[in-house]
Design a protein around this motif. Structure first.
Motif, PDB file in Angstrom:
ATOM      1  N   GLU A 131      65.116  72.928 -18.590  1.00  0.00           N
ATOM      2  CA  GLU A 131      64.180  73.141 -19.695  1.00  0.00           C
ATOM      3  C   GLU A 131      64.550  72.354 -20.957  1.00  0.00           C
TER       4      GLU A 131
ATOM      5  N   LYS B 138      58.681  65.151 -13.300  1.00  0.00           N
ATOM      6  CA  LYS B 138      57.881  66.238 -12.744  1.00  0.00           C
ATOM      7  C   LYS B 138      56.869  66.789 -13.748  1.00  0.00           C
ATOM      8  N   CYS B 139      57.040  66.453 -15.025  1.00  0.00           N
ATOM      9  CA  CYS B 139      56.123  66.942 -16.059  1.00  0.00           C
ATOM     10  C   CYS B 139      54.886  66.049 -16.124  1.00  0.00           C
ATOM     11  N   ASP B 140      53.778  66.604 -16.621  1.00  0.00           N
ATOM     12  CA  ASP B 140      52.583  65.777 -16.788  1.00  0.00           C
ATOM     13  C   ASP B 140      52.631  65.054 -18.130  1.00  0.00           C
TER      14      ASP B 140
ATOM     15  N   ALA C  73      52.439  67.172 -21.401  1.00  0.00           N
ATOM     16  CA  ALA C  73      53.655  67.902 -21.751  1.00  0.00           C
ATOM     17  C   ALA C  73      54.717  66.969 -22.340  1.00  0.00           C
ATOM     18  N   VAL C  74      54.889  65.797 -21.751  1.00  0.00           N
ATOM     19  CA  VAL C  74      55.885  64.844 -22.254  1.00  0.00           C
ATOM     20  C   VAL C  74      55.502  64.355 -23.646  1.00  0.00           C
TER      21      VAL C  74
END
Length: 527
Positions: free
Chosen positions: A344, A380-382, A385-386
Motif C-alpha cells: 500500500e 497492477k494499479c489503474d 489511481a496512479v
C-alpha cells in the motif's frame, strides 16, 4: 548468391553433408529486439538466405518502445545512447541524422537520470521543505533509490559491487534521440526483407540436440513482396502463402522450434534473444532437453529487475523555470535500514520526477521513476489511481495543495509483460562476469566443456513435442550432433555492456558472427 552446396568429397562431416543435401542452413531468430534484428541483418548481409525472425508481440523493437503523443515522442523503454566513442548505436543514429535536433541539454556527460543538465534539482521533503543541494550531497544514502533505479535492482544491496566493476562505460556523452529510439530499430529493420519477420508468433519450446530431428515438416513460407509486416499491427498475418520447393523425405534437422499456435519450424540453428526475465521464468519448459546445469545456475545467479517510468502531462507548469527535477526525501526514513515498502506504500519508491526539456518539444511533462517490487505493485494499479497518488505526492513535497491532476498519464509495465518480465539485467550478489559468459555459451557444448553439460531437466532428448500439439509427432532416430544448434544473445549476455542497447546489438552481431565463421569455408566452396 550462388548455391552453397559442396562439391566432390572435399568435406565429409555432418555439416558438409547437410549442406550438400539442401544448400543453405536455416536459422531461426527468436525475438525482434535490437539483438534479434542485428543478428538477422548480419546473417542476411553475409548471404544467408533462410533466416526467419519470430516475434511474440505485434511489433518489433523489444524493450525499445517509443510512444508518440501529439508532437512529442516519449520513451517507455530505452531512452539514452550511452556514450559515443565506438558505440554502434551512436554511429548509426549520427550517420542517419537522428541527433541533429538533440539539444545541448540532452547531451549529458554526468548522471543520466536527468532529461536536461540545465537548471537545478529541487530536493524536497515530505513536509514540504526544500533542502539545499550541498546539504543533500553530504548524505550519499539519499541517492540509493536513484542508483537502484538506474541499475534496475530492487535496492543497491542486491548489486554485486565486485562484478559491477566489469561493466564498461563507453566514453562520450549520453544522447537522447528526439524523434524516438524506435528510429534506430527501424533503421536496423530496413534491410530485412518483409517475409523474414513474423509478428504475433510466440514460441512455446525449442527442441534441440535432435540429431535425428525429423523428416521434412512445416516450413515458414515467403509472404511475397510488400511492406514490412512489422507495421501490420495484427500479428503480421499475410494472405495465401505459396509453397516452397520440396525437400528430401529423409532430411533431418537438429533443432525444431515449436510455436504457441502448434506450428513446428525445423532449423539448423536457433538464436535465442529472449530476456533474462523470461529465461528465469520459463527456461525449464522453453528448452527440450533442459539446459545444462551450469547455464541454469548462471540464469538464477544473474539479476534482472523492473524499472518503470511514469509520465505526467500538465496544462501549465507548477515548477519554476530553473528547476530540472523534483527529488523526494522522506524525512522519516533517515534511520531506515531497508527500502522495501508494504504494497500500500508502493509510491514511496518513486525517487522523484524529472522535467522533460525543452518544453517546446514535450510540453509540460514530468517523468517519474520507480523500481523493484514496488514497481510491480504500481503496474497492477489503474491509470486513475496512479495519477491521483502522484498528484498527492507532488502536493505534499512542494507544499502546494493547489497542484491540479495531470491531464494525461503514460507509464510502462515491463515487469508484468510476459514477453520481458523485467527491464534489464544487473550483476546480482553472488554472480560474476563468468555467469554472463556461461549464459552466452552456445549449445551443445564442445568436447572441452562436456563435463558441464549435465541436463537440469529429466526430459529425455527423444521427446520432442508436448501433448499440446499431438498432431505434430516427430521421429526420434539418432544421428550426428551438429554444433551451435542454440545460440544466446541479448543485453544480459554481454559481459561488458549488459543492460544497454549497444550491448544488445553487439551480442546479436556476435552470435551471427559465430555462424558466419562456421560456414565461411563451405560458402566459398559453393561459389
Amino acid at each position: 548468391m550462388q548455391s552453397c552446396e559442396s562439391s566432390g568429397d572435399s568435406a565429409d562431416d555432418p555439416l558438409s553433408r547437410g549442406l550438400r543435401r539442401r544448400g543453405q542452413p536455416r536459422v531461426v531468430v527468436i525475438g525482434a529486439g535490437l539483438a534479434g534484428l542485428a543478428a538477422a541483418k548480419a546473417l542476411l548481409e553475409q548471404g544467408f538466405t533462410h533466416v526467419t525472425v519470430l516475434e511474440a508481440s505485434c511489433h518489433i523493437g523489444g524493450r525499445v518502445q517509443s510512444v508518440k503523443l501529439g508532437h512529442a515522442t516519449f520513451e517507455l523503454g530505452a531512452t539514452w545512447i550511452h556514450g559515443s566513442h565506438g558505440n554502434p548505436i551512436y554511429h548509426l543514429a549520427e550517420a542517419n541524422g537522428l541527433l541533429e535536433e538533440t539539444t545541448d541539454g540532452e547531451r549529458s556527460v554526468g548522471r543520466i537520470s536527468l532529461y536536461s543538465k540545465n537548471g537545478v534539482a529541487c530536493y524536497l521533503t515530505n513536509h514540504g521543505h526544500r533542502i539545499p543541494k550541498d546539504v543533500v550531497e553530504e548524505f550519499s544514502d539519499l541517492y540509493n533509490e536513484v542508483e537502484s533505479c538506474e541499475s534496475s535492482s530492487h535496492s543497491m544491496d542486491e548489486v554485486s559491487l565486485s562484478a559491477f566493476g566489469e561493466w564498461t562505460e563507453i566514453p562520450g556523452a549520453h544522447h537522447i534521440i528526439p524523434s524516438g529510439f524506435m528510429r534506430v530499430v527501424e533503421l536496423l529493420a530496413e534491410g530485412i526483407p518483409a517475409h523474414v519477420i513474423q509478428l504475433g508468433k510466440p514460441v512455446r519450446c525449442v527442441h534441440w540436440d535432435q540429431a535425428s530431428a525429423r523428416s521434412r515438416g512445416p516450413e515458414i513460407e515467403p509472404r511475397g513482396e510488400g511492406d514490412h509486416n512489422h507495421y501490420a499491427g495484427e500479428g503480421g498475418q499475410g494472405g495465401e502463402q505459396p509453397r516452397g520447393p520440396g525437400r528430401d523425405e529423409d532430411e533431418q534437422w537438429p533443432v525444431v522450434v515449436e510455436c504457441e499456435d502448434c506450428e513446428v519450424i525445423p532449423a539448423d540453428h536457433v538464436i535465442v534473444t529472449v530476456s533474462l526475465g523470461v529465461l528465469k521464468r520459463q527456461h525449464a519448459s522453453f528448452f527440450r532437453p533442459g539446459l545444462p546445469s551450469e547455464k541454469v545456475a548462471a540464469i538464477h545467479r544473474l539479476g534482472i529487475g523492473t524499472t518503470d517510468k511514469i509520465f505526467l502531462e500538465f496544462e501549465e507548469p507548477f515548477w519554476g523555470p530553473e528547476c530540472n527535477s523534483l527529488q523526494f526525501v522522506w524525512e522519516d526514513e533517515a534511520e531506515s535500514r531497508t527500502l522495501t515498502y508494504p504494497p500500500e506504500l508502493w509510491y514511496r519508491k518513486i525517487c522523484g520526477f524529472d522535467v522533460l526539456y525543452p518544453p517546446e518539444r514535450y510540453g509540460h511533462v514530468l517523468s517519474g521513476w520507480i523500481c523493484g517490487e514496488e514497481a510491480l505493485v504500481m503496474e497492477k494499479c489503474d491509470d486513475e489511481a496512479v495519477a491521483e497518488i502522484c498528484t498527492e505526492m507532488l502536493r505534499q513535497f512542494t507544499g502546494n495543495p493547489n497542484i491540479p491532476k495531470p491531464r494525461r498519464i503514460l507509464r510502462s509495465a515491463w515487469g508484468s509483460n510476459p514477453y520481458f518480465r523485467g527491464s534489464y539485467s544487473y550483476t546480482q550478489v553472488g554472480s560474476s562476469g563468468a555467469d554472463v559468459e556461461k549464459l552466452a555459451k552456445p549449445l551443445p557444448y564442445t568436447e572441452s566443456s562436456k563435463m558441464a553439460q549435465g541436463s537440469s531437466s529429466k526430459q529425455q532428448p527423444g521427446h520432442l513435442l508436448s501433448s499440446k500439439c499431438p498432431e505434430q509427432s516427430l521421429d526420434s532416430n539418432r544421428g550426428s550432433v551438429k554444433p551451435m544448434q542454440v545460440l544466446f544473445s541479448g543485453e544480459a549476455t554481454h559481459r561488458k555492456y549488459y543492460s544497454t542497447t549497444h550491448g544488445a546489438l553487439l551480442s546479436g552481431q556476435r552470435e551471427a558472427s559465430r555462424l558466419i565463421e562456421m560456414y565461411r569455408d563451405l560458402f566459398q566452396q559453393g561459389t
